[in-house]
Design an enzyme around this catalytic site. Sequence first.
Site, PDB file in Angstrom:
ATOM      1  N   LYS A 269       0.853  -1.187   0.000  1.00  0.00           N
ATOM      2  CA  LYS A 269       0.000   0.000   0.000  1.00  0.00           C
ATOM      3  C   LYS A 269       0.887   1.235   0.000  1.00  0.00           C
ATOM      4  O   LYS A 269       1.726   1.414   0.871  1.00  0.00           O
ATOM      5  CB  LYS A 269      -0.909  -0.008   1.222  1.00  0.00           C
ATOM      6  CG  LYS A 269      -1.800   1.211   1.294  1.00  0.00           C
ATOM      7  CD  LYS A 269      -2.833   1.098   2.387  1.00  0.00           C
ATOM      8  CE  LYS A 269      -3.638   2.375   2.492  1.00  0.00           C
ATOM      9  NZ  LYS A 269      -4.615   2.325   3.572  1.00  0.00           N
TER      10      LYS A 269
ATOM     11  N   LYS B 230      -2.418  -1.662  -3.725  1.00  0.00           N
ATOM     12  CA  LYS B 230      -3.220  -0.450  -3.673  1.00  0.00           C
ATOM     13  C   LYS B 230      -2.333   0.774  -3.752  1.00  0.00           C
ATOM     14  O   LYS B 230      -1.340   0.812  -3.037  1.00  0.00           O
ATOM     15  CB  LYS B 230      -3.985  -0.465  -2.350  1.00  0.00           C
ATOM     16  CG  LYS B 230      -4.785   0.759  -2.071  1.00  0.00           C
ATOM     17  CD  LYS B 230      -5.462   0.601  -0.748  1.00  0.00           C
ATOM     18  CE  LYS B 230      -6.162   1.904  -0.435  1.00  0.00           C
ATOM     19  NZ  LYS B 230      -6.702   1.907   0.892  1.00  0.00           N
TER      20      LYS B 230
HETATM   21  C1  PBG Z   1      -6.998   3.689   5.248  1.00  0.00           C
HETATM   22  C2  PBG Z   1      -7.508   3.661   3.851  1.00  0.00           C
HETATM   23  C3  PBG Z   1      -7.362   4.648   2.879  1.00  0.00           C
HETATM   24  C4  PBG Z   1      -8.002   4.172   1.751  1.00  0.00           C
HETATM   25  C5  PBG Z   1      -8.549   2.953   2.069  1.00  0.00           C
HETATM   26  N1  PBG Z   1      -8.213   2.638   3.359  1.00  0.00           N
HETATM   27  C6  PBG Z   1      -6.775   5.995   2.960  1.00  0.00           C
HETATM   28  C7  PBG Z   1      -5.346   6.161   3.226  1.00  0.00           C
HETATM   29  O1  PBG Z   1      -4.582   5.207   3.357  1.00  0.00           O
HETATM   30  O2  PBG Z   1      -4.946   7.330   3.333  1.00  0.00           O
HETATM   31  C8  PBG Z   1      -8.101   4.882   0.449  1.00  0.00           C
HETATM   32  C9  PBG Z   1      -9.067   4.291  -0.507  1.00  0.00           C
HETATM   33  C10 PBG Z   1      -9.386   5.133  -1.665  1.00  0.00           C
HETATM   34  O3  PBG Z   1      -8.746   6.173  -1.923  1.00  0.00           O
HETATM   35  O4  PBG Z   1     -10.317   4.759  -2.388  1.00  0.00           O
HETATM   36  N2  PBG Z   1      -8.008   3.280   6.143  1.00  0.00           N
END
Ligand code: PBG
Length: 323
Positions: free
Chosen positions: A193, A245
């Site tokens: 991520k 992601k």
């Molecule tokens: C963190 C989380 C995020 C997203 C999903 N889970 C935000 C981040 O890491 O700042 C982003 C998902 C998206 O942009 O669609 N709980």
Amino acid sequence: MYRPRRLRSTPAVRRLVQENRLHAADLIETLFVKESLTEPVPLTSMPGVVQHTLDSLVDASRKAVDAGVGGIMLFGIPSHRDETGSQAIAEDGVLNRAIRAVVEAVGEQTVVMADLCLDEFTSHGHCGVLTDTGEVDNDATVELYAQMAVAQARAGVHVIGLSGMMDGQVARVREALDEAGFTNTIILAYAAKYASAFYGPFREAVDSQLKGDRRTYQQNPANGREALTEVALDVDEGADIVMVKPGMPYLDVLAQVSESVTVPVWAYQVSGEYAMIEFAASAGAIDRDAAIMESLTAFKRAGADAILTYWATEVASRLNGRS
Ligand code: PBG
């Protein structure tokens, strides 16, 4: 002479030699529920997506299931936030209540998943708790994740989406779930991520309190090989499924991950990817439906088994000829 165009000459031939295909069951719908709303609230940065009330969330879940999606991912936005994100663990916290409601409504027909992270629940918006000097405290955070996981499992969730990027989170959450008797609760690890600008619209969707960034825990977008380390650790710690992601800017990472593991590999088409296509289409720059299908098919080509996308219900209906 070998002529590749032979295999592109008619729609029937093209269909026959197509390498990758999307199925409705590959798509996971992502839904937001906000505490104390009386009406769903549309998001300006994600046209077509709303923050749901508990009731409208259940309706949207039913629609997603009727369309044939493979699963549903839930995010909760609490009314009350504090330093430790206590509403994430509270039995009557918004996300845990939402899990109960959705599992009761559609839990026999689909797979219900929830995001497991503290950023929606903390007053400072970080994915973990902070030390006295303001750093994200890895091990203290992982203990809270363990409690949050058990709370979600008690609410009936099928899959826990570990998205916080703390070291050792998968192992500790697996241990806590097993100790509490939830040996069948599945762990989806957001293994790779990245600290991405493409999460922009999501910050509106969850009323994010974050000032600053997440670069001490999410990965540097410049690093590819490092993703394989993260993935290997998560699989070793007991992850049942791994995810990459964001999606479209990281298809190279997705392809490498899908070659490096034997567990299912998923991709998350994030909020900024959704917004880019929606806004480009409404400006007349691209063909919306074609761009959506092309982007989702690209995930399959890169090796994704399933895709989290804010278009899951719509595309599943289209694929099943129901729209
Ligand atoms: C963190 C989380 C995020 C997203 C999903 N889970 C935000 C981040 O890491 O700042 C982003 C998902 C998206 O942009 O669609 N709980």
